[in-house]
Design a protein around this motif. Structure first.
Motif, PDB file in Angstrom:
ATOM      1  N   ALA A 131       0.046  10.802  25.038  1.00 56.96           N
ATOM      2  CA  ALA A 131       1.322  11.497  25.187  1.00 56.96           C
ATOM      3  C   ALA A 131       2.410  10.533  25.601  1.00 56.96           C
ATOM      4  O   ALA A 131       3.562  10.663  25.193  1.00 56.96           O
ATOM      5  CB  ALA A 131       1.176  12.601  26.233  1.00 56.96           C
ATOM      6  N   GLN A 132       2.028   9.543  26.456  1.00 58.59           N
ATOM      7  CA  GLN A 132       3.067   8.645  26.938  1.00 58.59           C
ATOM      8  C   GLN A 132       3.540   7.682  25.862  1.00 58.59           C
ATOM      9  O   GLN A 132       4.716   7.411  25.735  1.00 58.59           O
ATOM     10  CB  GLN A 132       2.556   7.881  28.158  1.00 58.59           C
ATOM     11  N   GLU A 133       2.576   7.180  25.081  1.00 58.58           N
ATOM     12  CA  GLU A 133       3.011   6.169  24.117  1.00 58.58           C
ATOM     13  C   GLU A 133       3.576   6.758  22.838  1.00 58.58           C
ATOM     14  O   GLU A 133       4.414   6.167  22.203  1.00 58.58           O
ATOM     15  CB  GLU A 133       1.889   5.179  23.824  1.00 58.58           C
ATOM     16  N   MET A 134       3.042   7.912  22.399  1.00 56.52           N
ATOM     17  CA  MET A 134       3.640   8.487  21.190  1.00 56.52           C
ATOM     18  C   MET A 134       3.846   9.994  21.300  1.00 56.52           C
ATOM     19  O   MET A 134       2.925  10.769  21.216  1.00 56.52           O
ATOM     20  CB  MET A 134       2.826   8.142  19.953  1.00 56.52           C
ATOM     21  N   PRO A 135       5.087  10.378  21.547  1.00 56.31           N
ATOM     22  CA  PRO A 135       5.380  11.802  21.557  1.00 56.31           C
ATOM     23  C   PRO A 135       5.198  12.362  20.146  1.00 56.31           C
ATOM     24  O   PRO A 135       4.905  11.627  19.217  1.00 56.31           O
ATOM     25  CB  PRO A 135       6.835  11.869  22.010  1.00 56.31           C
ATOM     26  N   MET A 136       5.377  13.648  20.071  1.00 55.95           N
ATOM     27  CA  MET A 136       5.253  14.343  18.783  1.00 55.95           C
ATOM     28  C   MET A 136       5.933  13.553  17.673  1.00 55.95           C
ATOM     29  O   MET A 136       7.071  13.118  17.820  1.00 55.95           O
ATOM     30  CB  MET A 136       5.958  15.684  18.953  1.00 55.95           C
ATOM     31  N   PRO A 137       5.259  13.324  16.556  1.00 55.62           N
ATOM     32  CA  PRO A 137       5.914  12.612  15.455  1.00 55.62           C
ATOM     33  C   PRO A 137       7.170  13.347  14.988  1.00 55.62           C
ATOM     34  O   PRO A 137       7.417  14.479  15.371  1.00 55.62           O
ATOM     35  CB  PRO A 137       4.866  12.617  14.351  1.00 55.62           C
ATOM     36  N   MET A 138       7.919  12.662  14.163  1.00 60.27           N
ATOM     37  CA  MET A 138       9.178  13.236  13.655  1.00 60.27           C
ATOM     38  C   MET A 138       8.999  14.671  13.187  1.00 60.27           C
ATOM     39  O   MET A 138       8.014  14.985  12.565  1.00 60.27           O
ATOM     40  CB  MET A 138       9.664  12.428  12.457  1.00 60.27           C
ATOM     41  N   PRO A 139       9.976  15.511  13.491  1.00 55.63           N
ATOM     42  CA  PRO A 139       9.840  16.879  12.993  1.00 55.63           C
ATOM     43  C   PRO A 139       9.824  16.885  11.461  1.00 55.63           C
ATOM     44  O   PRO A 139      10.429  16.032  10.827  1.00 55.63           O
ATOM     45  CB  PRO A 139      11.076  17.571  13.542  1.00 55.63           C
TER      46      PRO A 139
ATOM     47  N   ALA B 222      -1.504  17.451  25.553  1.00 53.56           N
ATOM     48  CA  ALA B 222      -0.800  16.255  25.996  1.00 53.56           C
ATOM     49  C   ALA B 222       0.222  15.807  24.961  1.00 53.56           C
ATOM     50  O   ALA B 222       1.279  15.280  25.291  1.00 53.56           O
ATOM     51  CB  ALA B 222      -1.800  15.149  26.266  1.00 53.56           C
ATOM     52  N   ARG B 223      -0.068  16.033  23.700  1.00 50.96           N
ATOM     53  CA  ARG B 223       0.836  15.593  22.650  1.00 50.96           C
ATOM     54  C   ARG B 223       1.999  16.569  22.453  1.00 50.96           C
ATOM     55  O   ARG B 223       2.911  16.304  21.669  1.00 50.96           O
ATOM     56  CB  ARG B 223       0.037  15.463  21.358  1.00 50.96           C
ATOM     57  N   GLY B 224       1.955  17.717  23.131  1.00 53.28           N
ATOM     58  CA  GLY B 224       3.062  18.672  23.002  1.00 53.28           C
ATOM     59  C   GLY B 224       2.919  19.583  21.808  1.00 53.28           C
ATOM     60  O   GLY B 224       3.902  20.069  21.263  1.00 53.28           O
ATOM     61  N   GLN B 225       1.680  19.821  21.380  1.00 60.19           N
ATOM     62  CA  GLN B 225       1.490  20.712  20.235  1.00 60.19           C
ATOM     63  C   GLN B 225       1.141  22.125  20.662  1.00 60.19           C
ATOM     64  O   GLN B 225       0.939  22.990  19.838  1.00 60.19           O
ATOM     65  CB  GLN B 225       0.375  20.171  19.331  1.00 60.19           C
ATOM     66  N   ILE B 226       1.043  22.354  21.976  1.00 59.15           N
ATOM     67  CA  ILE B 226       0.738  23.697  22.455  1.00 59.15           C
ATOM     68  C   ILE B 226       2.044  24.284  22.966  1.00 59.15           C
ATOM     69  O   ILE B 226       2.361  24.192  24.144  1.00 59.15           O
ATOM     70  CB  ILE B 226      -0.326  23.658  23.574  1.00 59.15           C
ATOM     71  N   ASP B 227       2.801  24.897  22.070  1.00 55.92           N
ATOM     72  CA  ASP B 227       4.078  25.508  22.426  1.00 55.92           C
ATOM     73  C   ASP B 227       3.797  26.862  23.068  1.00 55.92           C
ATOM     74  O   ASP B 227       3.236  27.738  22.424  1.00 55.92           O
ATOM     75  CB  ASP B 227       4.910  25.670  21.136  1.00 55.92           C
ATOM     76  N   PRO B 228       4.156  27.016  24.356  1.00 51.83           N
ATOM     77  CA  PRO B 228       3.780  28.273  25.022  1.00 51.83           C
ATOM     78  C   PRO B 228       4.295  29.505  24.283  1.00 51.83           C
ATOM     79  O   PRO B 228       3.609  30.518  24.226  1.00 51.83           O
ATOM     80  CB  PRO B 228       4.408  28.157  26.415  1.00 51.83           C
ATOM     81  N   PHE B 229       5.483  29.394  23.700  1.00 53.58           N
ATOM     82  CA  PHE B 229       6.053  30.605  23.103  1.00 53.58           C
ATOM     83  C   PHE B 229       5.376  30.967  21.780  1.00 53.58           C
ATOM     84  O   PHE B 229       5.387  32.118  21.373  1.00 53.58           O
ATOM     85  CB  PHE B 229       7.573  30.453  22.901  1.00 53.58           C
ATOM     86  N   VAL B 230       4.798  29.996  21.095  1.00 58.86           N
ATOM     87  CA  VAL B 230       4.049  30.302  19.874  1.00 58.86           C
ATOM     88  C   VAL B 230       2.611  30.667  20.229  1.00 58.86           C
ATOM     89  O   VAL B 230       2.023  31.593  19.663  1.00 58.86           O
ATOM     90  CB  VAL B 230       4.057  29.091  18.911  1.00 58.86           C
ATOM     91  N   THR B 231       2.050  29.940  21.206  1.00 56.93           N
ATOM     92  CA  THR B 231       0.629  30.097  21.514  1.00 56.93           C
ATOM     93  C   THR B 231       0.315  31.421  22.201  1.00 56.93           C
ATOM     94  O   THR B 231      -0.717  32.032  21.908  1.00 56.93           O
ATOM     95  CB  THR B 231       0.169  28.925  22.409  1.00 56.93           C
TER      96      THR B 231
END
Lengths: 511, 279
Positions: A131-139, B222-231
């Motif tokens: 998570a620290q090194e690579m946030p979510m890829p480009m939308p 951790a990667r931010g793929q668990i969006d509370p409002f969708v999940t």
């Protein structure tokens, strides 16, 4: 027995799993409630959704972020806390198993289970580092709507209106290119539409079971449509005078289905109910490219089968019913219908609940009842000229005299252009039926044909050929002949070559 | 669409997915991901994150019942979970590197495969097998359960544990990549490779799915793929739907109905593939 864990082990594991799920879902539900309480605008504002569901939005991604959620994001933080507890439930189950194996002095499994737990914990560590090194890829670029048709443009309200207008029988649709004949007027916010059709027929049938009759089949449909919110509301009523103009039945060799005077009908077709359909439907765009709709009708047509024959483009010049009516589309008059559906580009999905019993002998009343039957239909419209559907439904006790349930499955393909319409239909309701029918329009002349193979008590093959000539706009005279092929065993009752001849006047209003 | 309408729509769709999934024995994830992406145009990565959470919820709920009924073989589960969890971590890690269009393509393929598997329907329960795998004996993977249909205790001994472990690693990768339970891969592996009775395979697979999903869920979170409002609506909806499905009808056995759903799933899988190919 080698696997002889004491009962308490199973009970403990089972409790942890169930308790974890219950606790976490309760917290999630509370979090949802809190979110809406803190943000009353979420009930009305459309802007907020984009932020809430955008891939790049900043919701908590670490445990610290969840616990220290800002005041206005408490609801979301609570949801995330519940979700984390849910993730932790299987982990707790593994940890508990380690304890159990230790108590049982099972060193091998204590180590194996510990390895699983380490792997699980490792996944969180890897995740955190990740998570620290690579946030979510480009939308992703804006979602691509399905290709074909007008769907590549952002959907406007007219797409919703077009969808509703195309629905010819319940939520069933002819090909978009099929000729649509109806008159329309604007009245205030409402668009009013009228469409009516009547055949006045004389039928003569040969053979020992043949009969003759002069009668009329007919229906009239009135629709009112207006914008409501982001979508359209449509009210539709369809009425038929057949209880009066047909009476109890009209002769049709080999036809079956429903009852007269408490006995099953043979060699005749029942009239339609006075109330063929009373329905309200609301449709609106859900997203760019998708339309959702809700259809509710005390009497109406659930999502099962092709467009029913009285409304089918390819059957426009044939007054009589299909022999496979009770194998394919007889639910077009059903009670207590609720349909939920969505149209996404070329694909359509619908699910219905309804009362499965066929209408009773009183043709003037509305036969509502318990919702005890269901159906589902998927449609595929690759172009305005083509439509295909596949549907199945469970009909609870459809025939009053035949006390069992029927599973009906149908598949059909329809093609229409400005000069012709054709349908190929397969229907299965305990037995099989196949129908192919076509109509060709040459100016004021119309040629039509229908071939059917239906397995009833024996296999019936029927071929109808017909011709109609318009006299004035909308009104025409026509004739058709049907020949049948039946097994020798049936010829003793029906004669060696049964035939049926129609002469009719066809009236169509709204053309 | 307002957030409230979105919440209600997603809850209803998820309920339907959970309900259908339990009737078809597919699991809600297989249905909810296409529904969210194709109908509501939610980013597939968020849909997968929401789905993996719903998988944890349903499998934990169902596993509770299986454990009580003594059908799940806890030793087999623990042993194979080494494979599924490491697979899930691998899968979730790969998912972060892939362009979303590949997720559509992979998802479409797995969905198509699962639909084709459904054509064959439920397998016959195999005769109790006694293998002579030394590893299986050393790990004491054998077990027994009471078969209601036959009215007797069935004793079994699994075969080829190493092959099973490897196949579970693959199943774990698929689960981590696509946010599904991948019971469609786990059950045949145990059934065919390890020759376990089908009832034991199904129950044990369900028991393992939660742990497998938890392994990838950590990465997704951790990667931010668990969006509370969708999940939230997905997890609540699928869980409620699966519960309702298990209470009302049991599995669908009618061939006509199954074929219809097979056709629907194939269509959806094509739609997913088309979306992936077109980017």
């Amino acid at each position: 027995m080698q696997q002889s864990e004491p009962r308490w082990v199973d009970v403990a594991l089972s409790r942890v799993l169930r308790g974890g799920v219950l606790l976490s879902t309760t917290i999630v539900a509370l979090g949802v409630l809190l979110t809406f309480v803190h943000h009353p605008s979420y009930v009305r504002s459309e802007v907020a959704l984009r932020q809430l569901t955008a891939p790049e939005q900043a919701f908590p991604r670490t445990v610290r972020g969840v616990l220290g959620g800002a005041e206005q994001a408490r609801g979301q933080a609570l949801i995330t806390l519940g979700l984390l507890l849910l993730i932790a439930t299987p982990v707790a189950r593994v940890a508990l198993s380690i304890g159990i194996f230790t108590i049982e002095r099972d060193r091998l499994y204590t180590s194996l289970t510990t390895l699983v737990l380490v792997l699980l914990l490792l996944s969180f560590v890897v995740g955190a580092a990740n998570a620290q090194e690579m946030p979510m890829p480009m939308p992703m670029p804006t979602p691509m709507p399905m290709p074909g048709m007008q769907m590549s443009m952002p959907m406007n309200h007219d797409a919703v209106a077009e969808l509703l207008m195309r629905q010819a029988s319940g939520t069933g649709m002819n090909p978009a290119a099929a000729p649509m004949q109806m008159s329309m007027t604007q009245y205030g916010n409402w668009m009013l539409m009228l469409h009516a059709q009547a055949f006045i027929s004389d039928v003569q049938q040969s053979g020992p079971r043949g009969a003759d009759k002069f009668f009329s089949t007919n229906w009239a449909m009135g629709m009112a449509d207006r914008k409501l919110g982001d979508g359209h509301l449509m009210l539709r009523s369809m009425l038929s005078l057949e209880p009066l103009t047909v009476g109890k039945k009209y002769p049709e060799l080999f036809q079956t289905g429903e009852t007269i005077d408490g006995r099953p009908i043979f060699d005749a077709q029942h009239p339609h109910d006075f109330f063929m359909e009373l329905a309200a439907e609301y449709a609106r765009p859900l997203t760019a490219g998708t339309i959702g709709y809700v259809y509710a009708a005390p009497v109406g047509d659930p999502a099962l089968g092709p467009v029913a024959y009285p409304h089918r483009a390819s059957a426009a010049e044939i007054p009589q019913a299909t022999l496979s009516h009770h194998f394919q589309d007889s639910t077009h008059i059903a009670g207590s219908v609720i349909t939920l559906g969505a149209q996404n580009g070329m694909f359509g999905y619908a699910f219905s609940g309804f009362h499965g019993r066929e209408p009773d002998e009183n043709r003037w009343d509305i036969d509502t009842g318990r919702i005890d039957s269901w159906s589902t239909r998927v449609t595929f419209d690759p172009s305005p000229h083509w439509t295909a559907q596949l549907s199945t439904g469970h009909l609870h006790h459809p025939e009053a005299l035949d006390p069992h349930d029927v599973q009906r499955t149908t598949a059909s393909v329809a093609y229409s252009n400005a000069f012709s319409s054709t349908s190929l239909i397969y229907g299965h309701s305990e037995k099989n039926s196949w129908t192919a029918e076509s109509v060709l329009h040459f100016g004021m002349n119309h040629l039509t044909g229908r071939g059917e193979v239906v397995d009833k008590d024996f296999r019936i093959k029927a071929l109808t050929l017909g011709y109609t000539r318009d006299v004035v706009h909308g009104a025409g005279i026509g004739t058709n002949v049907t020949v049948y092929s039946i097994p020798d065993s049936a010829k003793t009752s029906y004669g060696s070559s049964p035939r049926s001849v129609y002469v009719f006047v066809r009236l169509r209003a709204g053309a | 669409m307002t957030p409230l309408l979105f919440f209600v729509t997603v809850s209803l769709i998820s309920f339907g997915a959970g309900f259908l999934g339990s009737l078809l024995g597919l699991g809600g994830g297989m249905i909810v991901v296409p529904a969210l992406t194709l109908l509501l145009h939610i980013d597939i990565r968020l849909a997968i994150g929401a789905s993996i959470i719903s998988v944890i919820a349903t499998s934990s709920g169902a596993a509770a019942a299986y454990v009580r009924d003594h059908l799940a073989n806890i030793r087999v589960a623990m042993f194979l979970e080494i494979g599924t969890t490491s697979g899930a971590i691998t899968g979730a890690w790969i998912a972060g590197l892939l362009h979303p269009r590949w997720l559509f393509i992979l998802f479409g393929s797995i969905l198509g495969y699962s639909a084709l598997v459904m054509i064959r329907g439920r397998r016959r329960s195999r005769e109790a097998h006694h293998s002579d795998s030394r590893l299986a004996r050393h790990l004491r993977l054998g077990g027994s359960f009471f078969d209601d249909a036959r009215g007797e205790e069935v004793v079994y001994e699994p075969a080829r544990p190493v092959v099973g472990l490897f196949l579970m690693y693959i199943a774990g990768i698929v689960s981590g990549l696509l946010g599904i339970g991948s019971g469609a891969l786990k059950v045949p592996s145990m059934d065919l490779a390890m020759e376990l009775p089908i009832k034991v395979s199904t129950a044990t697979s369900n028991f393992m799915i939660g742990v497998t999903a938890a392994a990838s869920a950590g990465l997704y979170f951790a990667r931010g793929q668990i969006d509370p409002f969708v999940t939230a609506p997905v997890a609540l909806g699928v869980l409620a739907g699966a519960f309702a499905g298990s209470k009302t009808l049991g599995k669908i056995s009618s061939r006509a109905v199954r074929m219809t759903f097979v056709a629907v799933l194939l269509l959806v899988s094509i739609q997913m593939l088309v979306r992936g190919v077109r980017g």
